[in-house]
Design a protein around this motif. Structure first.
Motif, mmCIF file in Angstrom:
data_model
loop_
_atom_site.group_PDB
_atom_site.id
_atom_site.type_symbol
_atom_site.label_atom_id
_atom_site.label_comp_id
_atom_site.label_asym_id
_atom_site.label_seq_id
_atom_site.Cartn_x
_atom_site.Cartn_y
_atom_site.Cartn_z
ATOM 1 N N HIS A 173 0.814 -1.210 0.000
ATOM 2 C CA HIS A 173 0.000 0.000 0.000
ATOM 3 C C HIS A 173 0.847 1.258 0.000
ATOM 4 O O HIS A 173 0.424 2.296 -0.481
ATOM 5 C CB HIS A 173 -0.936 0.021 1.209
ATOM 6 N N ALA A 174 2.048 1.166 0.575
ATOM 7 C CA ALA A 174 2.858 2.373 0.734
ATOM 8 C C ALA A 174 3.666 2.698 -0.518
ATOM 9 O O ALA A 174 4.077 3.829 -0.710
ATOM 10 C CB ALA A 174 3.773 2.242 1.946
ATOM 11 N N ALA A 175 3.924 1.715 -1.371
ATOM 12 C CA ALA A 175 4.666 1.986 -2.601
ATOM 13 C C ALA A 175 3.665 2.344 -3.699
ATOM 14 O O ALA A 175 2.671 1.655 -3.882
ATOM 15 C CB ALA A 175 5.493 0.774 -3.012
ATOM 16 N N THR A 176 3.948 3.435 -4.409
ATOM 17 C CA THR A 176 3.007 3.874 -5.441
ATOM 18 C C THR A 176 3.169 3.066 -6.714
ATOM 19 O O THR A 176 2.201 2.712 -7.369
ATOM 20 C CB THR A 176 3.251 5.364 -5.778
ATOM 21 N N PHE A 177 4.433 2.806 -7.067
ATOM 22 C CA PHE A 177 4.708 2.008 -8.251
ATOM 23 C C PHE A 177 5.451 0.762 -7.803
ATOM 24 O O PHE A 177 6.401 0.854 -7.020
ATOM 25 C CB PHE A 177 5.598 2.765 -9.247
ATOM 26 N N ARG A 178 5.031 -0.378 -8.300
ATOM 27 C CA ARG A 178 5.711 -1.624 -7.931
ATOM 28 C C ARG A 178 6.190 -2.309 -9.209
ATOM 29 O O ARG A 178 5.414 -2.486 -10.154
ATOM 30 C CB ARG A 178 4.773 -2.553 -7.156
ATOM 31 N N ILE A 179 7.463 -2.660 -9.205
ATOM 32 C CA ILE A 179 8.069 -3.263 -10.396
ATOM 33 C C ILE A 179 8.763 -4.554 -10.007
ATOM 34 O O ILE A 179 9.460 -4.623 -8.986
ATOM 35 C CB ILE A 179 9.084 -2.290 -11.035
ATOM 36 N N PHE A 180 8.537 -5.557 -10.817
ATOM 37 C CA PHE A 180 9.167 -6.852 -10.621
ATOM 38 C C PHE A 180 10.293 -7.007 -11.636
ATOM 39 O O PHE A 180 10.088 -6.734 -12.811
ATOM 40 C CB PHE A 180 8.108 -7.924 -10.909
ATOM 41 N N LEU A 181 11.461 -7.423 -11.204
ATOM 42 C CA LEU A 181 12.574 -7.625 -12.137
ATOM 43 C C LEU A 181 12.882 -9.104 -12.246
ATOM 44 O O LEU A 181 12.855 -9.822 -11.245
ATOM 45 C CB LEU A 181 13.835 -6.911 -11.621
ATOM 46 N N ARG A 182 13.171 -9.536 -13.457
ATOM 47 C CA ARG A 182 13.658 -10.909 -13.574
ATOM 48 C C ARG A 182 14.750 -11.003 -14.631
ATOM 49 O O ARG A 182 14.827 -10.183 -15.544
ATOM 50 C CB ARG A 182 12.515 -11.895 -13.837
ATOM 51 N N LYS A 183 15.597 -11.999 -14.458
ATOM 52 C CA LYS A 183 16.705 -12.195 -15.394
ATOM 53 C C LYS A 183 16.185 -12.778 -16.695
ATOM 54 O O LYS A 183 15.272 -13.599 -16.684
ATOM 55 C CB LYS A 183 17.707 -13.194 -14.802
ATOM 56 N N ALA A 184 16.777 -12.325 -17.797
ATOM 57 C CA ALA A 184 16.520 -12.963 -19.080
ATOM 58 C C ALA A 184 17.884 -13.392 -19.620
ATOM 59 O O ALA A 184 18.852 -13.483 -18.863
ATOM 60 C CB ALA A 184 15.803 -12.011 -20.016
ATOM 61 N N LYS A 185 17.967 -13.596 -20.904
ATOM 62 C CA LYS A 185 19.207 -14.107 -21.486
ATOM 63 C C LYS A 185 20.370 -13.121 -21.341
ATOM 64 O O LYS A 185 20.212 -11.934 -21.609
ATOM 65 C CB LYS A 185 18.971 -14.371 -22.963
ATOM 66 N N GLY A 186 21.529 -13.621 -20.944
ATOM 67 C CA GLY A 186 22.736 -12.795 -20.892
ATOM 68 C C GLY A 186 22.573 -11.593 -19.985
ATOM 69 O O GLY A 186 22.179 -11.724 -18.830
ATOM 70 N N ASP A 187 22.859 -10.409 -20.560
ATOM 71 C CA ASP A 187 22.773 -9.197 -19.728
ATOM 72 C C ASP A 187 21.375 -8.588 -19.758
ATOM 73 O O ASP A 187 21.163 -7.486 -19.253
ATOM 74 C CB ASP A 187 23.832 -8.185 -20.170
ATOM 75 N N LYS A 188 20.430 -9.265 -20.343
ATOM 76 C CA LYS A 188 19.063 -8.717 -20.443
ATOM 77 C C LYS A 188 18.267 -8.956 -19.161
ATOM 78 O O LYS A 188 18.449 -9.962 -18.465
ATOM 79 C CB LYS A 188 18.326 -9.372 -21.617
ATOM 80 N N ARG A 189 17.394 -8.004 -18.896
ATOM 81 C CA ARG A 189 16.496 -8.121 -17.747
ATOM 82 C C ARG A 189 15.108 -7.680 -18.172
ATOM 83 O O ARG A 189 14.964 -6.812 -19.039
ATOM 84 C CB ARG A 189 16.947 -7.205 -16.599
ATOM 85 N N VAL A 190 14.100 -8.247 -17.523
ATOM 86 C CA VAL A 190 12.726 -7.839 -17.805
ATOM 87 C C VAL A 190 12.150 -7.166 -16.568
ATOM 88 O O VAL A 190 12.293 -7.673 -15.453
ATOM 89 C CB VAL A 190 11.847 -9.045 -18.193
ATOM 90 N N ALA A 191 11.560 -6.009 -16.784
ATOM 91 C CA ALA A 191 10.896 -5.293 -15.690
ATOM 92 C C ALA A 191 9.401 -5.319 -15.952
ATOM 93 O O ALA A 191 8.952 -5.051 -17.060
ATOM 94 C CB ALA A 191 11.382 -3.843 -15.646
ATOM 95 N N LYS A 192 8.662 -5.682 -14.931
ATOM 96 C CA LYS A 192 7.202 -5.719 -15.093
ATOM 97 C C LYS A 192 6.566 -4.765 -14.088
ATOM 98 O O LYS A 192 6.735 -4.927 -12.878
ATOM 99 C CB LYS A 192 6.697 -7.136 -14.859
ATOM 100 N N LEU A 193 5.881 -3.763 -14.627
ATOM 101 C CA LEU A 193 5.143 -2.843 -13.758
ATOM 102 C C LEU A 193 3.815 -3.515 -13.454
ATOM 103 O O LEU A 193 3.071 -3.871 -14.363
ATOM 104 C CB LEU A 193 4.918 -1.513 -14.495
ATOM 105 N N TYR A 194 3.531 -3.734 -12.172
ATOM 106 C CA TYR A 194 2.285 -4.469 -11.884
ATOM 107 C C TYR A 194 1.369 -3.750 -10.920
ATOM 108 O O TYR A 194 0.322 -4.247 -10.571
ATOM 109 C CB TYR A 194 2.602 -5.885 -11.393
ATOM 110 N N ASP A 195 1.761 -2.562 -10.481
ATOM 111 C CA ASP A 195 0.841 -1.854 -9.597
ATOM 112 C C ASP A 195 1.134 -0.366 -9.694
ATOM 113 O O ASP A 195 2.199 0.092 -9.334
ATOM 114 C CB ASP A 195 1.034 -2.333 -8.157
ATOM 115 N N SER A 196 0.197 0.372 -10.238
ATOM 116 C CA SER A 196 0.358 1.806 -10.385
ATOM 117 C C SER A 196 -1.022 2.448 -10.371
ATOM 118 O O SER A 196 -1.975 1.866 -10.870
ATOM 119 C CB SER A 196 1.056 2.116 -11.707
#
Ligand code: ADP
Ligand code: MG
Length: 322
Positions: A280-303
């Motif tokens: 409730h206290a964070a306005t934006f919530r982002i989930f990070l996960r590893k992808a191939k090599g140096d790539k990463r995926v960020a998922k915005l799931y609460d805004s």
């Protein structure tokens, strides 16, 4: 400067001292407390607690604001680029001031890298997105950052490396970044509370980083029996951070670990820790996960006003970029 608690109804010197001892050091802390919490203090009945909280809220001006006032306040919002255009896009421009943004993810997912990059970007003119009308006043230079490091992972060398990639002086970034190493949750909370003092001393703090928000709490309050206390303290800490964001127009970013969710049958089997308090206290919530090599995926799931979305970015020696 601390607020004078003896101005609150029914609060004399001795009750004021007890309040301060319990961490209720200013009106805002009290205004955001519950009657149950406050009445746990010796000498404060539930009735007295209600009165104290009401008065503190009055002093803090907590109450109704008109929609027009809020729109005016929203006009002063500015954004800090993450370094990745894709990630900025799903955030509608970048990390937003007057808000707390949470990055959660497993070990190595890039949370600490994003925190470092934000400190560097704060010193980079074209990575700050703001209306001209607020540039002179609110974003008066030098802009400063506070980095509360609970895991011992702040690396000046990494800041230098990222700055060099942008063609700016890394030493400038380090000069304008206050780093506080917090070894336990009490230190972490205290550092957050001290930020206001820095601002009042004239430092234009516009970025606050807490890396990580939850690890000290998680280590210190283990077991079911401690859960309520942990959540209460974490809630107070989040209130401090939200107040900084709101009152001083700061970008506040925090990191969080994830825990496996034993009850998940499908969908995500991991969850940011901290429960509803952090949620409730964070306005934006982002989930990070590893992808191939140096790539990463960020998922915005609460805004509050942006759709859920995913972005791909990379972490290289240059830092965070597309
Ligand atoms: P966490 O989410 O645990 O905080 P980090 O943000 O520390 O994770 O990310 C660590 C990862 O960032 C490393 O595994 C590596 O892939 C990448 N990384 C860190 N420093 C560098 C660097 N100097 N050059 C390239 N990649 C780096
Ligand atoms: Mg980390």
């Amino acid at each position: 400067m601390a607020d004078d608690l003896t101005k609150l109804p029914g609060v004399g010197q001795s009750i004021a001292e007890k309040l301060i001892e319990a961490g209720y050091i200013d009106y805002m802390k009290i205004a955001t407390a519950t009657i149950g919490e406050l009445s746990e203090i010796d000498g404060i009945s539930e009735k007295a607690a209600a009165k104290i909280i009401a008065a503190a809220r009055e002093y803090c001006n907590i109450g109704f604001k008109s929609g027009a006032d809020l729109l005016n306040q929203r006009k002063t919002v500015w954004k800090l680029s993450t370094g990745s255009k894709e990630l900025d896009n799903i955030l509608d421009g970048g990390l937003e001031s007057q808000s707390v943004t949470e990055f959660a993810g497993m070990f190595g997912s890039g949370k600490t890298q994003i925190m470092h990059q934000a400190c560097v970007n704060l010193q980079c003119e074209d990575r700050i997105i703001a209306d001209d009308s607020i540039k002179d006043e609110i974003l008066e230079k030098p802009l400063k950052a506070v980095y509360i490091d609970t895991e011992g992972t702040f690396r000046p060398e990494r800041i230098m490396q990222m700055a060099e990639a942008l063609g700016i002086d890394g030493k400038d970034v380090l000069d304008n970044t206050f780093v506080a190493r917090a070894y336990n949750s009490d230190m972490q909370m205290l550092f957050a509370e001290k930020i206001e003092d820095l601002i009042k001393e004239g430092h234009n703090i516009k970025l606050v980083v807490v890396d990580s928000l939850t690890s000290t709490f998680r280590n210190e309050y283990t077991g079911r029996g401690k859960l309520a206390e942990r959540q209460q303290k974490l809630g107070r800490h989040m209130a401090t951070l939200n107040k900084l964001a709101d009152l001083y127009n700061c970008v506040v970013i925090v990191t969080n670990q994830v825990a496996a969710r034993p009850d998940a049958f499908f969908g995500s089997s991991e969850q940011a820790i901290g429960g509803h308090i952090v949620g409730h206290a964070a306005t934006f919530r982002i989930f990070l996960r590893k992808a191939k090599g140096d790539k990463r995926v960020a998922k915005l799931y609460d805004s509050p006003h942006l759709p859920d979305a995913e972005a791909m970015f990379r972490i290289t020696e240059k830092g965070i970029h597309d």
